[in-house]
Design an enzyme around this catalytic site. Structure first.
Site, mmCIF file in Angstrom:
data_model
loop_
_atom_site.group_PDB
_atom_site.id
_atom_site.type_symbol
_atom_site.label_atom_id
_atom_site.label_comp_id
_atom_site.label_asym_id
_atom_site.label_seq_id
_atom_site.Cartn_x
_atom_site.Cartn_y
_atom_site.Cartn_z
ATOM 1 N N HIS A 82 0.854 -1.186 0.000
ATOM 2 C CA HIS A 82 0.000 0.000 0.000
ATOM 3 C C HIS A 82 0.891 1.238 0.000
ATOM 4 C CE1 HIS A 82 -3.594 -2.260 1.560
ATOM 5 N NE2 HIS A 82 -2.657 -3.006 2.110
ATOM 6 N N GLU A 84 2.376 -0.908 4.412
ATOM 7 C CA GLU A 84 2.209 0.465 3.941
ATOM 8 C C GLU A 84 3.581 1.084 3.674
ATOM 9 O OE1 GLU A 84 -0.463 2.220 3.296
ATOM 10 O OE2 GLU A 84 -2.092 1.243 4.388
ATOM 11 N N HIS A 139 -2.214 -2.748 -3.608
ATOM 12 C CA HIS A 139 -3.603 -2.595 -3.171
ATOM 13 C C HIS A 139 -4.514 -2.480 -4.393
ATOM 14 C CE1 HIS A 139 -6.368 -0.447 -0.004
ATOM 15 N NE2 HIS A 139 -6.834 -1.613 -0.362
ATOM 16 N N ASP A 143 -3.132 2.525 -5.141
ATOM 17 C CA ASP A 143 -1.797 2.415 -4.543
ATOM 18 C C ASP A 143 -1.202 1.011 -4.725
ATOM 19 O OD1 ASP A 143 -3.984 1.906 -2.601
ATOM 20 O OD2 ASP A 143 -2.413 1.584 -1.136
#
Length: 187
Positions: free
Chosen positions: A35, A117, A156, A166
């Site tokens: 992400h 992330e 993602h 993303d």
């Protein structure tokens, strides 16, 4: 880089999130999802991602924060712009990162994935240290979890097409693949 029996990465700062739960019985991590996020949007640094993932984001801290007030999300891990790692959820537990999602005909990707992330946006290139840290984490995950040994690494956008973009067009998948192909002796 090692993962403890409790699912925590030794190289990461630990910031436990309440936004997690157990994976369904018999469900193990088999997918790695990349992400990208920044808080406020387009800004880097600060405590905002930690606060979002721990339900402590002040809605008065920035106009955007009022829009996401009450959002209950998390990821397993964050890779900051400088490559520093922050872990929010043990890898064997389910983080709340994917939302409505599907991969390989399976829905509910949170059940069988690890969410990572990267501090960034679709519009900004990611930093070399982020790629190095990400590759090291992926190698540690593949070594530590049988189901992740040959797991796909996807964005993602790949599991929520049309809803998410993303990590975006500035993410260099080829560079990550080249880093993963190295021995990783420095990890």
């Amino acid at each position: 880089m090692l993962i403890s029996p409790q699912g925590w990465l030794d190289a990461a700062r630990h910031c436990p999130s309440p936004n997690r739960d157990l994976r369904p019985p018999g469900c193990l991590p088999e997918l790695i999802v990349i992400h990208a996020m920044s808080l406020p949007p387009g800004e880097f640094g600060g405590p905002w991602i930690d606060r979002l993932f721990t339900n402590r984001l002040d809605p008065g801290g920035h106009p955007y924060f009022a829009e996401i007030q009450g959002l209950r999300v998390s990821a397993h891990l964050l890779v900051r712009r400088d490559g520093a790692l922050v872990q929010y959820v043990p890898f064997h537990e389910r983080a709340w990162h994917a939302g409505v999602s599907c991969y390989g005909g399976r829905t509910r990707c949170n059940d069988f994935s690890v969410g990572i992330e990267l501090e960034g946006t679709d519009a900004h290139p990611f930093e070399p240290g982020q790629y190095t840290a990400l590759a090291a984490v992926i190698r540690a995950l593949r070594a530590g979890y049988t189901g992740l040994a040959a797991a796909p690494v996807v964005g993602h956008a790949d599991i929520a097409p049309g809803r998410k973009t993303d990590p975006g067009p500035r993410f260099d998948w080829g560079y990550l693949r080249r880093l993963l192909a190295t021995t990783g002796a420095d990890d």
